[in-house]
Design an enzyme around this catalytic site. Structure first.
Site, PDB file in Angstrom:
ATOM      1  N   ALA A   1      18.628 -12.789   9.448  1.00 18.52           N
ATOM      2  CA  ALA A   1      18.491 -11.944  10.629  1.00 18.52           C
ATOM      3  C   ALA A   1      19.526 -12.408  11.649  1.00 18.52           C
ATOM      4  CB  ALA A   1      17.079 -12.082  11.190  1.00 18.52           C
TER       5      ALA A   1
ATOM      6  N   GLU B   1      14.976 -12.683   2.004  1.00 12.40           N
ATOM      7  CA  GLU B   1      13.784 -11.830   2.041  1.00 12.40           C
ATOM      8  C   GLU B   1      14.118 -10.414   1.574  1.00 12.40           C
ATOM      9  OE1 GLU B   1      13.364 -13.245   6.100  1.00 12.40           O
ATOM     10  OE2 GLU B   1      11.270 -13.704   5.700  1.00 12.40           O
TER      11      GLU B   1
HETATM   12  N1  CAA Z   1      23.177 -14.267  12.618  1.00  8.44           N
HETATM   13  C1  CAA Z   1      24.214 -13.974  13.410  1.00  8.44           C
HETATM   14  N2  CAA Z   1      25.487 -14.334  13.129  1.00  8.44           N
HETATM   15  C2  CAA Z   1      25.694 -15.036  12.005  1.00  8.44           C
HETATM   16  C3  CAA Z   1      24.649 -15.372  11.127  1.00  8.44           C
HETATM   17  C4  CAA Z   1      23.323 -14.950  11.471  1.00  8.44           C
HETATM   18  N3  CAA Z   1      22.272 -15.178  10.675  1.00  8.44           N
HETATM   19  N4  CAA Z   1      25.159 -16.073  10.091  1.00  8.44           N
HETATM   20  C5  CAA Z   1      26.482 -16.163  10.327  1.00  8.44           C
HETATM   21  N5  CAA Z   1      26.812 -15.539  11.458  1.00  8.44           N
HETATM   22  C6  CAA Z   1      28.131 -15.396  12.077  1.00  8.44           C
HETATM   23  C7  CAA Z   1      28.586 -16.704  12.718  1.00  8.44           C
HETATM   24  O1  CAA Z   1      28.025 -16.834  14.007  1.00  8.44           O
HETATM   25  C8  CAA Z   1      30.074 -16.513  12.737  1.00  8.44           C
HETATM   26  O2  CAA Z   1      30.403 -15.646  13.781  1.00  8.44           O
HETATM   27  P1  CAA Z   1      31.738 -15.974  14.697  1.00  8.44           P
HETATM   28  O3  CAA Z   1      32.893 -15.872  13.736  1.00  8.44           O
HETATM   29  O4  CAA Z   1      31.714 -14.871  15.708  1.00  8.44           O
HETATM   30  O5  CAA Z   1      31.544 -17.344  15.241  1.00  8.44           O
HETATM   31  C9  CAA Z   1      30.342 -15.751  11.446  1.00  8.44           C
HETATM   32  O6  CAA Z   1      29.090 -15.148  11.061  1.00  8.44           O
HETATM   33  C10 CAA Z   1      30.773 -16.635  10.301  1.00  8.44           C
HETATM   34  O7  CAA Z   1      29.830 -17.672  10.157  1.00  8.44           O
HETATM   35  P2  CAA Z   1      30.207 -19.247  10.139  1.00  8.44           P
HETATM   36  O8  CAA Z   1      31.444 -19.474  10.949  1.00  8.44           O
HETATM   37  O9  CAA Z   1      28.990 -20.006  10.546  1.00  8.44           O
HETATM   38  O10 CAA Z   1      30.555 -19.435   8.599  1.00  8.44           O
HETATM   39  P3  CAA Z   1      30.421 -20.784   7.748  1.00  8.44           P
HETATM   40  O11 CAA Z   1      31.081 -20.499   6.449  1.00  8.44           O
HETATM   41  O12 CAA Z   1      30.871 -21.957   8.539  1.00  8.44           O
HETATM   42  O13 CAA Z   1      28.849 -20.968   7.497  1.00  8.44           O
HETATM   43  C11 CAA Z   1      26.637 -20.186   6.935  1.00  8.44           C
HETATM   44  C12 CAA Z   1      28.153 -19.992   6.743  1.00  8.44           C
HETATM   45  C13 CAA Z   1      26.210 -21.528   6.315  1.00  8.44           C
HETATM   46  C14 CAA Z   1      25.945 -19.058   6.224  1.00  8.44           C
HETATM   47  C15 CAA Z   1      26.315 -20.213   8.451  1.00  8.44           C
HETATM   48  O14 CAA Z   1      26.910 -19.065   9.046  1.00  8.44           O
HETATM   49  C16 CAA Z   1      24.839 -20.183   8.761  1.00  8.44           C
HETATM   50  O15 CAA Z   1      24.169 -21.200   8.654  1.00  8.44           O
HETATM   51  N6  CAA Z   1      24.328 -18.991   9.169  1.00  8.44           N
HETATM   52  C17 CAA Z   1      22.959 -18.870   9.620  1.00  8.44           C
HETATM   53  C18 CAA Z   1      21.997 -18.857   8.439  1.00  8.44           C
HETATM   54  C19 CAA Z   1      20.582 -18.762   8.940  1.00  8.44           C
HETATM   55  O16 CAA Z   1      20.083 -19.613   9.652  1.00  8.44           O
HETATM   56  N7  CAA Z   1      19.886 -17.659   8.518  1.00  8.44           N
HETATM   57  C20 CAA Z   1      18.502 -17.432   8.909  1.00  8.44           C
HETATM   58  C21 CAA Z   1      18.459 -16.591  10.142  1.00  8.44           C
HETATM   59  S1  CAA Z   1      16.836 -16.490  10.817  1.00  8.44           S
HETATM   60  C22 CAA Z   1      16.070 -15.291   9.899  1.00  8.44           C
HETATM   61  O17 CAA Z   1      16.614 -14.713   8.973  1.00  8.44           O
HETATM   62  C23 CAA Z   1      14.652 -15.008  10.314  1.00  8.44           C
HETATM   63  C24 CAA Z   1      13.933 -14.047   9.443  1.00  8.44           C
HETATM   64  O18 CAA Z   1      13.412 -14.434   8.386  1.00  8.44           O
HETATM   65  C25 CAA Z   1      13.691 -12.694   9.878  1.00  8.44           C
END
Ligand code: CAA
Length: 259
Positions: free
Chosen positions: A65, A113
């Site tokens: 999300a 999910e």
């Molecule tokens: N939401 C919003 N933006 C996201 C995102 C997310 N879940 N995942 C990645 N992005 C964005 C980053 O902010 C980044 O944007 P910018 O270029 O503007 O800074 C872009 O996508 C690229 O991401 P990274 O620079 O972080 O890429 P990376 O290769 O270094 O890392 C990753 C990749 C490990 C997937 C990392 O992006 C990450 O950990 N993302 C979040 C994963 C996460 O926590 N997901 C769970 C969300 S909560 C949820 O889903 C709740 C639910 O059940 C409903």
């Protein structure tokens, strides 16, 4: 409709591509609304025999999300956001035709999910799965505390949810998060071929197989078996079952008419 989710229909196969590659296809309310609109359209289109869901770009299926959007939510708005995710994913799971996830990279949080709401999951060899919400001080909100346990078992599911650790594709296959893995550059072609095989099978039978299994696993075995026997009998009233059995006996390919 916005371009947050791209749709392509070809040969009875609907391919939906979550299209926010710069944000690793994170699910915000626009994406959820677009996904729901495509699911609604699919549910009334009898020409569609199978659905494939994938993510745009080479890096992610869906990385969860949208954290930027979520960080602004009040508790009430967050509960509503979770309910919206549940409603959309439940509609997806309830589509009458099989839905296949082609997981082409990060498949995290809401992305995992989404894959769990699909009937069958294939992944690229470079994919990573996980429910990392606890790293954000959250829990899965789009069904992850429920569908994950049902798919891979309670103990493995809780281990993933409370550690938030990422699972590489080979482990995902081993624990039943996906049925098979393919090289990244071949994933969509391989999945499209499998979906094409499903599209050629008896359409009424394919839909009933999904319905009987999906409803049956929630019911006591005796009830589910009775449901299966009734559905099996009902198929003998269809032209497609007559055609399928006749074609076998006449040693030719069946020509199903979806009747
Ligand atoms: N939401 C919003 N933006 C996201 C995102 C997310 N879940 N995942 C990645 N992005 C964005 C980053 O902010 C980044 O944007 P910018 O270029 O503007 O800074 C872009 O996508 C690229 O991401 P990274 O620079 O972080 O890429 P990376 O290769 O270094 O890392 C990753 C990749 C490990 C997937 C990392 O992006 C990450 O950990 N993302 C979040 C994963 C996460 O926590 N997901 C769970 C969300 S909560 C949820 O889903 C709740 C639910 O059940 C409903």
């Amino acid at each position: 409709m916005t371009d947050a989710v791209l749709a392509n229909i070809e040969g009875g196969l609907l391919t939906l591509t979550i299209n926010r590659p710069k944000a690793l296809n994170a699910l915000n309310s626009d994406v959820l609304a677009a996904l729901e609109a495509h699911i609604d359209a699919c549910s009334t289109d009898s020409s569609i025999r199978c659905v494939v869901i994938t993510g745009a770009g080479e890096k992610a299926f869906v990385a969860g999300a949208d954290i930027a959007q979520m960080s602004q939510l009040t508790p009430g708005e967050a509960a509503h956001f979770a309910a919206l995710g549940h409603a959309v994913f439940t509609k997806l799971a309830k589509l009458s035709v099989p839905v296949i996830a082609a997981v082409n990279g990060f498949c995290l949080g809401g992305g995992c999910e989404l894959a769990l709401a699909c009937d069958i999951v294939y992944a690229s060899e470079t994919a990573h799965f996980g429910q990392p919400e606890v790293k954000l001080g959250l829990i899965p909100g789009f069904g992850g505390t429920q569908r994950l346990a049902r798919r891979i078992g309670e103990m493995r599911a809780l281990e993933l949810v409370v550690t938030g650790r990422m699972v590489r594709a080979d482990e995902a296959k081993q624990i039943g998060l996906c049925v098979d893995t393919f090289p990244a550059d071949a994933l969509l072609a391989r999945v499209t071929k499998i979906a094409g095989t499903i599209a050629k099978r008896g359409p009424v039978a394919v839909r009933l197989a999904k319905r009987v299994q999906r409803l049956g696993v929630e019911a006591p075995l005796a009830v589910a078996n009775a449901f299966e026997a009734e559905a099996f009998g009902n198929l003998f009233d269809t032209a497609d079952a007559r055609e399928g059995m006749t074609a076998f006996l006449e040693k030719r390919d069946a020509a199903f008419g979806n009747r």
